[in-house]
Design a protein around this motif. Structure first.
Motif: not given
Length: 357
Positions: A47, A49-50, A68-71, A135, A137
């Motif tokens: 988390t 780094e997105t 995993q952080a995502v956008e 946004t 994860w």
């Protein structure tokens, strides 16, 4: 000794199994603590780094993308496809709302919009029809455990967030990961506040270290108390007794265990109580001081703990209207109280018992 008797062998086995179980549970909690710390490290690293995603995540089972952080820019195609049942949040029962979105490449991705309390499932916010920036994860699909509820493959309720089960309702393929939604166009929740966005797990040790300490303390106490039990029993067995031959009731009540005055007093008392049809116990010191006289029932006299304390190094006599010699209870009392002598009188005999020196 007594420790090799069948009853005590079974007792040793039972005590050892309980103590070893406590130790095993303590190490199990330590293992869970280690797993939790590894998960915390994983969440922190993934988390930090997105990642911006434009196509469906590629993964064999989802584990390498878990947390995993995502956008992503997405369009909602199914805002409320199914629900994950039997969820709780802050002690409130409810469900998780499962939606499906399309990514920029047209691939589909399952989304957990958040928690809705039971009874409020019809009041959730709608989703925009236009593309939005979301946004959150990624989470790996949840497989059924050995004892988990089975998914029947139909209906709008799931026992767990399994992407294959969602795909079966949707009618199209989904990757083995789903998105835990955090924000939509920068907003956590809509006007109604439902569904409630879920949080990442707290990055702490949880209760595992405390639980491990408790199990190890239980194991230590088990060893201590069982050791004390064996020590007390061993003392009792070391304090063996000699049951002397019964003397005829007409014979003089004399012997080397006490002085003449004490023997004469007990002899007079024994001549009185031997005629009764109920038991009476009399305790005197070896110097002849009367410590206790207590009546009982047909074949028993009950003593309090304080009264038993008086018997130490003293002489206890009592009558047996049944005409029998010492009972098991008499012998146990003699050993536990550490008497100097116990006597039991009947119409025909005077029985005497002393500890071995």
């Amino acid at each position: 000794g007594f420790v090799r008797q069948p009853f005590w062998l079974f007792s040793h086995l039972f005590a050892a199994s309980v103590i070893l179980s406590f130790i095993a549970l303590g190490f199990w909690q330590l293992d869970r603590l280690g797993e939790r710390r590894q998960t915390n490290d994983l969440i922190e690293s993934r988390t930090a780094e997105t990642l911006v995603i434009e196509e469906g995540p590629q993964s064999a089972d989802g584990t390498e993308l878990d947390y995993q952080a995502v956008e992503a820019e997405v369009r909602f195609v199914e805002p409320d496809l199914v629900r994950v049942a039997n969820r709780t949040r802050n002690g409130v029962a409810g469900e998780h709302v499962v939606a499906v979105v399309e990514l920029a490449d047209g691939s589909a991705l399952a989304v957990n919009r958040g928690f809705v309390p039971l009874g409020l499932t019809d009041t959730i916010d709608s989703v925009p029809s236009d593309p939005v920036i979301v946004t959150g994860w990624l989470r790996a699909t949840v497989e059924r455990g050995r004892f988990g509820a089975r998914d029947l493959g139909t209906g709008d309720l799931l026992p767990r967030f399994n992407t294959d089960a969602v795909a079966a309702r949707l009618g199209r393929d989904l990757p083995p990961v789903w998105l835990q939604l955090a924000t939509v166009d920068g907003v956590t929740t809509g006007p109604s506040g439902l569904p409630e966005a879920l949080d990442l797990p707290p990055l702490d040790d949880g209760p595992h270290l405390g639980y491990a300490a408790q199990w190890f303390i239980f194991a230590g106490l088990g060893v201590l108390f069982y050791g004390l039990l064996l020590r007390r029993r061993a003392r009792g067995h070391r304090s063996t007794v000699t049951v002397l031959e019964g003397e005829p009731a007409e014979a003089p009540a004399s012997g080397p265990a006490a002085g003449d005055a004490e023997i004469a007093d007990l002899a007079q008392i024994e001549r009185e109580i031997v005629q009764q049809d109920y038991e009476t116990a009399v305790c005197a010191s070896q110097e002849g001081e009367l410590l206790l006289r207590k009546d009982g029932g047909r074949d028993y006299v009950e003593f309090t703990d304080e009264e038993v304390e008086l018997f130490r190094d003293a002489i206890l006599t009592h009558n047996h209207p049944s005409g029998n010699s010492f009972s098991k209870e008499d012998i146990r009392l003699m050993l536990d109280a550490q008497m100097a002598e116990m006597r039991a009188v009947t119409r025909q005999w005077i029985h005497r018992m002393r500890p071995d020196k």
